[in-house]
Design an enzyme around this catalytic site. Structure first.
Site, short mmCIF file in Angstrom:
data_model
loop_
_atom_site.label_atom_id
_atom_site.label_comp_id
_atom_site.label_asym_id
_atom_site.label_seq_id
_atom_site.Cartn_x
_atom_site.Cartn_y
_atom_site.Cartn_z
N ASP A 330 0.80 -1.15 0.08
CA ASP A 330 0.12 0.10 0.14
C ASP A 330 0.89 1.16 0.06
O ASP A 330 2.20 1.19 0.48
CB ASP A 330 -0.84 -0.17 1.40
N ASP A 636 -3.84 -2.14 5.74
CA ASP A 636 -4.23 -1.62 6.81
C ASP A 636 -5.67 -1.60 6.90
O ASP A 636 -6.19 -1.26 8.09
CB ASP A 636 -3.48 -0.23 6.98
N ASP A 640 -8.56 -4.34 2.50
CA ASP A 640 -7.32 -5.01 2.56
C ASP A 640 -7.33 -6.46 3.00
O ASP A 640 -6.47 -7.29 2.51
CB ASP A 640 -6.14 -4.43 2.94
#
Length: 895
Positions: A330, A636, A640
């Site tokens: 990410d 996070d 996800d």
């Protein structure tokens, strides 16, 4: 109950109101609520039916390695060696418990999701505003939202007033989304649906009203719940290899035991004696210490990683890191600091660079590589405008700062502080008298401040470049005012935007004396342009060398983010994920239009994926795995979780990560830092190296013991070592010698070699050859000395004690060979592993007790030895050591 998913964002407000036959003012009636709840149920996530816990626990025993251990426990039980039986059985049970706990992760993740849907909601029913439990919401309910609320269900917005919602946990976008009620295109991606409010996201500013169009399993978070359940749990490379190795070992042991039994029977031996011989061979061949060593080595790896800010939740994940070929990261908070930071300022034809990151006030202003005067009049006015036309605050929280309000405004506070312009001082000098809040239709904010003495007023305004420029005809310079060159400003804005920077424009205007209020018409024209401040969530400084190290190690790094394409590409270029010439970014819309085959090809050459939805991340991970990659995925947010579960190793953020992400992941980063992943990969490779060293060290003993028993049966002589003596050798040496290899420091060049391929066997042909050599040397040494001792009139107890000594001391010297499988022992550094030295010392004392203490002689059928007999055993160990060192020097170990 599931309903058909519609493109609610593409329907007009009137269409949605008509679908539910309601009024936005009165909401559902009591009868309608009852009917809806009876049809569709409550606003809760449906728990998924999983494998019963008892079955899940029993399945942990369904593994070849466990079969071997259970056989070992059974054999030692038959021999009435209850301590050894208990230890081995205890290892089996502990491993089963650990596996059982790991496999309940998905259940915990889904439970966390269910909790996130709780709380209360404000609705209008029967024309009355009321608070109800969120679980009682249903389709068609009119929901009211205000700052601080958690959105209780998926909602199509009907009215908004400066509504901003933090959707980072769902979309990955770092800045709260500004909401409106405009109808959107049907193929609009999740992160761009500005007319929707999604369950479990957080209202940060403003108010809104909407109609509930999704509850429970029909929400976006419900879809994620489904994706988590459907995501496949992949066996790690190590578990696959251990399973194959264990199955092979199981067949070899059973085969050797049967051959031993049949040969003895054919020679006319008693079937009871042959059964015990077969048992002895099985006990010798079973590596009882292997599962314990595996678990402890991985646990030591976990401890090492914890010191480097990586918390491992699943033991095999330690080793999986070492075989990772692709890291999908990410952007926000992992590759970047997750703090908007002003990096460039444009004033009076000058572009100024601002150093520093985050919310600390350290930073310098430079232009063209030279220091820029912070007392420059235009610069100070531009910074003051950002500071005073601002509704946010930075609050000290321990050693860090916490934002109260908008991260963009926090960046403006910090940029002013770098020039020594502080709010507490400026508020006293120019106190605020009035404000025009930011509104999406106007795209600016303005504040009125009293000048010193309160005689006249100053208006500061900030907003989009278009909205500010349209109200300005002049710009401020150190000498006064001049005609504004709007074209020059626009070109600067374009250059900033190309770097992924978010640009705000600033202006000011003096007002008439005594004016205490401002209105939109007061600033429709006549503003004086001050400049631009351009900001970005900058990359972490330690990420750039970490990405470079990953590339050197043959690991590809890909960025998968919910942020915009331009911003994602700019960051990717800065940190080395994408080259300067790489311009291709694949967005969520393009991913959705790709077939699985097309996506498999796309992921081979593309490094940046932007505006992705949860199912996009899941497809990307699966596409990489279909190409044979071992994938580490970071995340996070709630969005996800499915990809984290699907990945070979899921990595959650410890600071910003949601409970769902942490429960689903295999590893949690304490500091949310990508560089920690690189460090963990290095540790993972070191752990795998040490596991291979242990296996290479322990198998010759089992092989040699099996050969000794087989040779004795073939020749028709007494067993040189008894089953109980074999157990002593295997258990004590595994604990005090072999396990010390787990503490071996990492060898040089660990991150300069490519990742290990998933189908690569644990042991190469060269290592298997080495195991055979050492096993045969142990067999020859033990068997020949046993026979020689008998010929010289020694008792069978003495002869067997000598044979045991050969194995123990041979393993001790061979341990130093195994500290490096390629380098000479002298190059490993004698004192670099003090645990190994202490283990050797303890083992020698234990072996001395085994040989000379009467109670041990009775328990293990041994006898005291002379100094000469000890010396001969030591000499055998030295022969093994020098033969293996010579083999290394000759270059036979080349893998």
């Amino acid at each position: 109950m599931k309903t058909v998913q519609e493109k609610w964002h593409s329907l007009s407000k009137e269409d949605i109101i008509g679908k539910y036959n309601i009024s936005s003012d009165s909401g559902l009636s009591g009868e309608q609520v009852k009917e809806m709840i009876s049809r569709f149920g409550n606003n809760i996530l449906t728990p998924k039916k999983g494998t019963p816990l008892l079955i899940l626990f029993l399945l942990q025993f369904n593994q070849p390695l466990v079969y071997i251990l259970l056989v070992a426990a059974l054999v030692t039980g038959i021999l009435k060696e209850w301590v050894d039986c208990s230890v081995i059985f205890g290892v089996v049970v502990i491993n089963a418990i650990v596996g059982f706990l790991q496999e309940t992760k998905a259940v915990k993740a889904i439970e966390s999701l269910a909790k996130s849907v709780g709380g209360e909601a404000t609705v209008i029913r029967d024309g009355i505003k009321k608070r109800i439990p969120a679980k009682d919401l249903t389709f068609g309910d009119i929901v009211l939202l205000q700052s601080g609320d958690k959105v209780p269900a998926d909602t199509r917005l009907l009215q908004t007033k400066e509504l901003r919602i933090d959707e980072s946990a769902l979309t990955g976008e770092s800045v709260p989304a500004e909401k409106n009620t405009d109808t959107l295109e049907a193929d609009c991606v999740l992160g761009d649906r500005r007319n929707m409010a999604y369950s479990s996201t957080l209202v940060t500013f403003g108010t809104g009203r909407g109609v509930v169009i999704g509850i429970g399993d029909n929400t976006e978070i419900g879809r994620i719940n489904e994706l988590i359940s459907d995501a496949e749990i992949l066996a790690t490379p190590l578990t696959k290899q251990i399973a194959k190795f264990s199955a092979f070992l199981l067949y070899v042991i059973i085969g050797m035991a049967i051959v031993t039994f049949l040969i003895g029977i054919m020679r006319g031996e008693s079937w009871i004696d042959m059964f015990m011989a077969a048992v002895a061979l099985a006990v010798g061949a079973i590596p009882e210490g292997l599962p314990a060593a595996l678990t402890i080595t991985l646990a030591i790896g976990i401890s090492k990683m914890a010191k480097r800010n990586a918390i491992i939740r699943k033991l095999p994940a330690v080793e999986t890191l070492g075989s990772t070929t692709v890291i999908c990261s990410d952007k926000t908070g992992t590759l970047t600091v997750n703090r908007m930071t002003v990096q460039k300022i444009f004033i009076d034809d000058s572009i100024i660079d601002v150093s520093g990151t985050g919310y600390h006030s350290e930073g310098v202003f430079t232009s063209g590589g030279k220091s820029f005067d912070v007392n420059n009049k235009v610069l100070r006015e531009c910074l003051k405008a950002g500071l005073l036309c601002n509704d946010s605050n930075l609050v000290k929280s321990g050693d860090d700062w916490k934002v109260e309000g908008d991260p963009t405004e926090a960046a403006l506070i910090v940029s002013a502080s770098k020039a020594g312009i502080l709010r507490e001082n400026e508020d006293k000098i120019n106190p605020r008298a009035d404000v025009i809040p930011f509104e999406s239709q106007h795209q600016y904010m303005a504040t009125l401040h009293l000048s010193p003495g309160g005689i006249a007023g100053i208006v500061y305004s900030k907003g989009s470049v278009e909205s500010i420029l349209s109200r300005c005809s002049k710009c401020l310079t150190p000498e006064g005012m001049k005609i504004l060159d709007a074209e020059r400003v626009q070109k600067t804005v374009e250059s900033f935007a190309a770097e992924g920077l978010r640009v705000l424009a600033f202006a000011m205007k003096e007002t008439v004396s005594g004016k205490s209020h401002i209105f939109h018409e007061d600033i429709n024209e006549g503003l004086i342009f001050l400049g631009l401040q351009a900001m970005i969530d900058p990359p972490r400084k330690e990420v750039i060398p970490a990405v470079e190290s990953c590339h050197t190690a043959g690991i590809s790094v890909k960025m998968i983010t919910g942020d915009h394409e331009l911003t994602a590409l700019a960051i990717a270029r800065k940190i080395g994920v994408a080259g300067q010439s790489d311009g291709e970014v694949i967005n969520g819309r393009a991913i959705a239009s790709c077939t699985d085959e097309q996506l498999r090809e796309a992921v081979k050459t593309t490094a940046v994926f932007a505006r992705v939805a949860p199912e996009d991340k899941l497809r990307l991970v699966r596409a990489l795995q279909a190409n044979g990659d071992s994938v580490a995925m970071t995340g996070d947010g709630v969005n996800d979780a499915p990809a984290l579960r699907q990945a070979n190793i899921g990595i959650a953020m410890g600071i910003t990560g949601t409970d769902v992400a942490k429960e689903t992941a295999d590893m949690v980063l304490v500091d949310d830092n990508f560089a920690t992943i690189e460090a963990a990969v290095e540790e993972g490779r070191g752990v795998y190296d040490n596991l291979v060293k242990f296996i290479t060290w322990t198998l010759p003993t089992n092989f040699g013991e099996g050969l000794v028993i087989l040779a004795a049966i073939l020749i028709g002589t007494a067993l040189p070592i008894l089953p109980v003596q074999i157990l002593w050798i295997n258990m004590t040496t595994a604990v005090f010698l072999g396990l010390m290899l787990a503490f071996e420091p990492k060898e040089p060049g660990l991150m300069n070699r490519p990742p290990r391929e998933q189908n690569t066997p644990i042991l190469s042909r060269h290592l298997i050859w080495r195991i055979v050599i050492v096993g045969m040397l142990l067999c020859i040494g033990a068997f020949s000395l046993f026979e020689v001792a008998l010929k010289f009139g020694k008792s069978i107890q003495e002869a067997r004690t000598i044979a045991v000594n050969v194995f123990v001391l041979g393993e001790t010297f061979y341990l130093f060979n195994c500290r490096s499988l390629k380098l000479p022992a002298i190059k490993t550094g004698f004192f670099t592993n003090p645990y190994l030295l202490w283990g050797v010392i303890i083992m020698i004392f234990l072996q001395a007790a085994f040989v000379h203490i009467p109670i041990m002689n009775k328990a293990f059928h041994t006898a005291p030895l002379s100094g000469l007999e000890w010396g001969i055993s030591i000499f055998c160990g030295l022969i093994i050591f020098f033969i293996i060192e010579a083999e290394k020097k000759l270059g036979k170990i080349t893998d």
